[in-house]
Design an enzyme around this catalytic site. Structure first.
Site, PDB file in Angstrom:
ATOM      1  N   TYR A 141      54.918  35.418 -50.336  1.00 21.31           N
ATOM      2  CA  TYR A 141      53.816  36.364 -50.139  1.00 21.31           C
ATOM      3  C   TYR A 141      53.679  37.303 -51.332  1.00 21.31           C
ATOM      4  CZ  TYR A 141      51.023  40.068 -47.957  1.00 21.31           C
ATOM      5  OH  TYR A 141      50.046  40.993 -47.679  1.00 21.31           O
ATOM      6  N   LYS A 145      50.398  37.730 -53.873  1.00 23.40           N
ATOM      7  CA  LYS A 145      49.704  39.012 -54.019  1.00 23.40           C
ATOM      8  C   LYS A 145      49.801  39.553 -55.441  1.00 23.40           C
ATOM      9  CE  LYS A 145      47.910  39.232 -50.010  1.00 23.40           C
ATOM     10  NZ  LYS A 145      46.457  39.156 -49.842  1.00 23.40           N
TER      11      LYS A 145
END
Length: 170
Positions: A141, A145
Site C-alpha cells: 500500500y 501511494k
C-alpha cells in the site's frame, strides 16, 4: 448542467459520495467503475478482464465524444497490509499497483485530453500519509501511494502535459 466531472471509482464508498455531491450541485457526472452508479449522469463500465491500456482506451473513446471536463477525481483503490515476510507480498504489490497507480496514471493521461485548459480544470488523486513515512506493516500500500505522490509532483511541473491553467493535487 454546465459543469462536468469524471469520477474514476464512482461506485465505491468514496466515489458514491462524490457522485451524489456533484449531482446535488447540478453537475454532469460520469462514473467510471466495474459497477454502474445509478445516480451518475452516465457510466463507463470497465471489466475486471480489461488490461491497463484497454481501460484507458475505453474511457478516452467515450470522453472524446463529450465536452471538456471541469474536474477529474480518481478515488479508485484499495488497501492491503503485510510486511516483507507476508506470503502474499508479491501479489499484494501487484494488486495495489493496479488499483492505485494504474487508475491514477489513467486519469492523469485522460486529463491531458479531456480537462479544460485556462479555466481552472482540476485533477484530484487519492494520496495517503503512507506515502511519506515508513509502512512496515503495509508495504504494498505504501509503495503504491508513494507512486501517486510522485505522479502529482511530476504532473504539477511545467512541461508535464497537463492543460495550461489546470491544477493537480492528492
Amino acid at each position: 448542467m454546465s459543469s462536468a466531472v469524471l469520477i474514476y471509482g464512482g461506485s465505491g464508498a468514496l466515489g458514491r459520495t462524490l457522485v451524489t455531491a456533484f449531482k446535488n450541485a447540478n453537475w454532469s457526472v460520469t462514473s467510471v467503475d466495474f459497477r454502474e452508479n445509478s445516480e451518475a449522469t452516465s457510466n463507463v463500465l470497465l471489466s475486471t478482464n480489461d488490461k491497463f491500456e484497454e481501460q484507458y482506451n475505453k474511457v478516452h473513446a467515450i470522453l472524446s465524444k463529450e465536452k471538456k471536463l471541469d474536474a477529474i477525481f480518481n478515488v479508485a483503490g484499495g488497501w492491503v497490509g503485510g510486511n516483507l515476510t507476508d506470503e502474499k507480498l508479491l501479489s499484494n504489490v501487484d494488486l495495489m499497483w493496479a488499483q492505485s497507480a494504474h487508475s491514477a496514471i489513467i486519469t492523469a493521461k485522460l486529463a491531458t485530453s479531456h480537462l479544460k485548459a485556462n479555466r481552472g480544470g482540476l485533477l484530484t488523486l487519492v494520496g495517503a500519509a503512507a506515502a511519506v513515512s515508513p509502512t512496515p506493516g503495509m508495504i504494498a500500500y505504501g509503495m503504491a501511494k508513494a507512486g501517486i505522490h510522485h505522479l502529482v509532483k511530476s504532473a504539477s511541473a511545467p512541461g508535464s502535459g497537463l492543460p495550461e491553467g489546470s491544477a493537480i493535487n492528492a
